[in-house]
Write a protein that holds these residues in place. Structure first.
Motif, mmCIF file in Angstrom:
data_model
loop_
_atom_site.group_PDB
_atom_site.id
_atom_site.type_symbol
_atom_site.label_atom_id
_atom_site.label_comp_id
_atom_site.label_asym_id
_atom_site.label_seq_id
_atom_site.Cartn_x
_atom_site.Cartn_y
_atom_site.Cartn_z
ATOM 1 N N PRO A 80 0.885 -1.255 -0.001
ATOM 2 C CA PRO A 80 -0.085 -0.194 0.044
ATOM 3 C C PRO A 80 0.918 1.410 -0.059
ATOM 4 O O PRO A 80 0.410 2.358 -0.444
ATOM 5 N N SER A 81 1.842 1.136 0.465
ATOM 6 C CA SER A 81 2.803 2.391 0.557
ATOM 7 C C SER A 81 3.686 2.728 -0.944
ATOM 8 O O SER A 81 4.407 3.655 -0.752
ATOM 9 N N GLY A 82 3.579 1.708 -1.734
ATOM 10 C CA GLY A 82 4.189 1.990 -3.125
ATOM 11 C C GLY A 82 5.684 2.021 -2.827
ATOM 12 O O GLY A 82 6.196 2.425 -3.788
ATOM 13 N N LEU A 83 6.326 1.257 -2.101
ATOM 14 C CA LEU A 83 7.652 0.952 -2.116
ATOM 15 C C LEU A 83 8.355 0.364 -3.147
ATOM 16 O O LEU A 83 7.499 -0.746 -4.000
ATOM 17 N N PRO A 84 9.565 0.533 -3.446
ATOM 18 C CA PRO A 84 10.136 0.015 -4.817
ATOM 19 C C PRO A 84 10.324 -1.249 -4.406
ATOM 20 O O PRO A 84 11.079 -1.517 -3.120
ATOM 21 N N PRO A 85 10.603 -2.298 -5.399
ATOM 22 C CA PRO A 85 10.992 -3.759 -4.992
ATOM 23 C C PRO A 85 12.538 -3.705 -5.034
ATOM 24 O O PRO A 85 13.332 -2.908 -5.768
ATOM 25 N N GLN A 86 13.117 -4.559 -4.316
ATOM 26 C CA GLN A 86 14.591 -4.657 -4.092
ATOM 27 C C GLN A 86 15.101 -5.933 -4.650
ATOM 28 O O GLN A 86 14.963 -6.955 -4.006
ATOM 29 N N GLY A 87 15.967 -5.888 -5.850
ATOM 30 C CA GLY A 87 16.401 -7.213 -6.260
ATOM 31 C C GLY A 87 15.774 -7.899 -7.329
ATOM 32 O O GLY A 87 16.484 -8.454 -8.094
ATOM 33 N N PHE A 88 14.485 -7.811 -7.444
ATOM 34 C CA PHE A 88 13.664 -8.545 -8.230
ATOM 35 C C PHE A 88 12.272 -7.909 -8.415
ATOM 36 O O PHE A 88 11.812 -7.289 -7.292
ATOM 37 N N ILE A 89 11.642 -8.168 -9.377
ATOM 38 C CA ILE A 89 10.142 -7.694 -9.516
ATOM 39 C C ILE A 89 9.286 -8.836 -9.161
ATOM 40 O O ILE A 89 9.542 -9.818 -9.797
ATOM 41 N N PRO A 90 8.508 -8.765 -8.139
ATOM 42 C CA PRO A 90 7.476 -9.904 -7.791
ATOM 43 C C PRO A 90 6.491 -10.053 -8.889
ATOM 44 O O PRO A 90 6.212 -9.436 -9.641
ATOM 45 N N THR A 91 6.039 -11.237 -9.041
ATOM 46 C CA THR A 91 4.976 -11.863 -10.044
ATOM 47 C C THR A 91 3.850 -10.600 -10.194
ATOM 48 O O THR A 91 3.597 -10.348 -11.260
ATOM 49 N N TYR A 92 3.452 -10.210 -8.848
ATOM 50 C CA TYR A 92 2.307 -9.402 -8.915
ATOM 51 C C TYR A 92 2.549 -8.216 -7.561
ATOM 52 O O TYR A 92 3.226 -8.788 -6.812
#
Length: 182
Positions: free
Chosen positions: A158-170
């Protein structure tokens, strides 16, 4: 003396046991108040855990999402939480009727994000890795753990944090968005 985040990290890495975590996380908070005796600290812990089980506020859309998912999916909980708290929270929140089984780190003797707890959960729910999806809000415990276990992930972010190291499936910011994916 480690802070509470460091204690949780040590616990997740199996470097300390649950009783050390319980005692030291409250000692960290109570020490400045002069409360360090084991019995006093554990009394505060017990009170905290009891109060935690009475909290029934859910993320908006939780029941609606579970009603939507239940006819088509088997639903499980995979948690690092303590047994005596998690089952009461599940019951008191009204979520118990939707959940087929809860797998706890205490049962697996290892915490998320370790691959072994995900393997344990798959085995104990008779689930297939390629047919499973981990829905979670903790990047480290849920999403990294599932990713390292080769299980698809759905990150509630919900905070829109950036992913770290990879992009999750969804990735979603609300539970309502999950209906568009599943």
């Amino acid at each position: 003396m480690p802070n509470n985040l460091e204690l949780w990290a040590q616990y997740r890495r199996n470097e300390i046991d649950r009783w050390t975590l319980i005692l030291e996380r409250f000692r960290f908070v109570t020490r400045p108040l002069g409360i360090v005796e084991k019995e006093e600290v554990l009394k505060i812990n017990d009170d905290f855990l009891q109060r935690t089980t009475t909290k029934t506020r859910l993320i908006p859309g939780a029941i609606e999402l579970l009603e939507y998912l239940r006819p088509s999916y088997r639903l499980f909980i995979l948690s690092n939480g303590f047994r005596e708290v998690q089952y009461l929270k599940l019951k008191n929140s009204g979520l118990a009727p939707y959940i087929e089984k809860m797998i706890l780190s205490e049962d697996a003797n290892i915490q998320k994000p370790h691959k072994e707890i995900f393997d344990f959960a798959l085995k104990n729910t008779n689930s297939r890795r390629k047919e499973s999806l981990m829905i979670g809000d903790s990047w480290e415990a849920d999403i990294i753990g599932a990713h390292n276990s080769k299980i698809d992930q759905l990150w509630l972010n919900p905070s829109g944090l950036p992913p770290q190291g990879f992009i999750p499936t969804y990735t979603v910011t609300t539970l309502k968005e999950i209906k568009q994916i599943l």
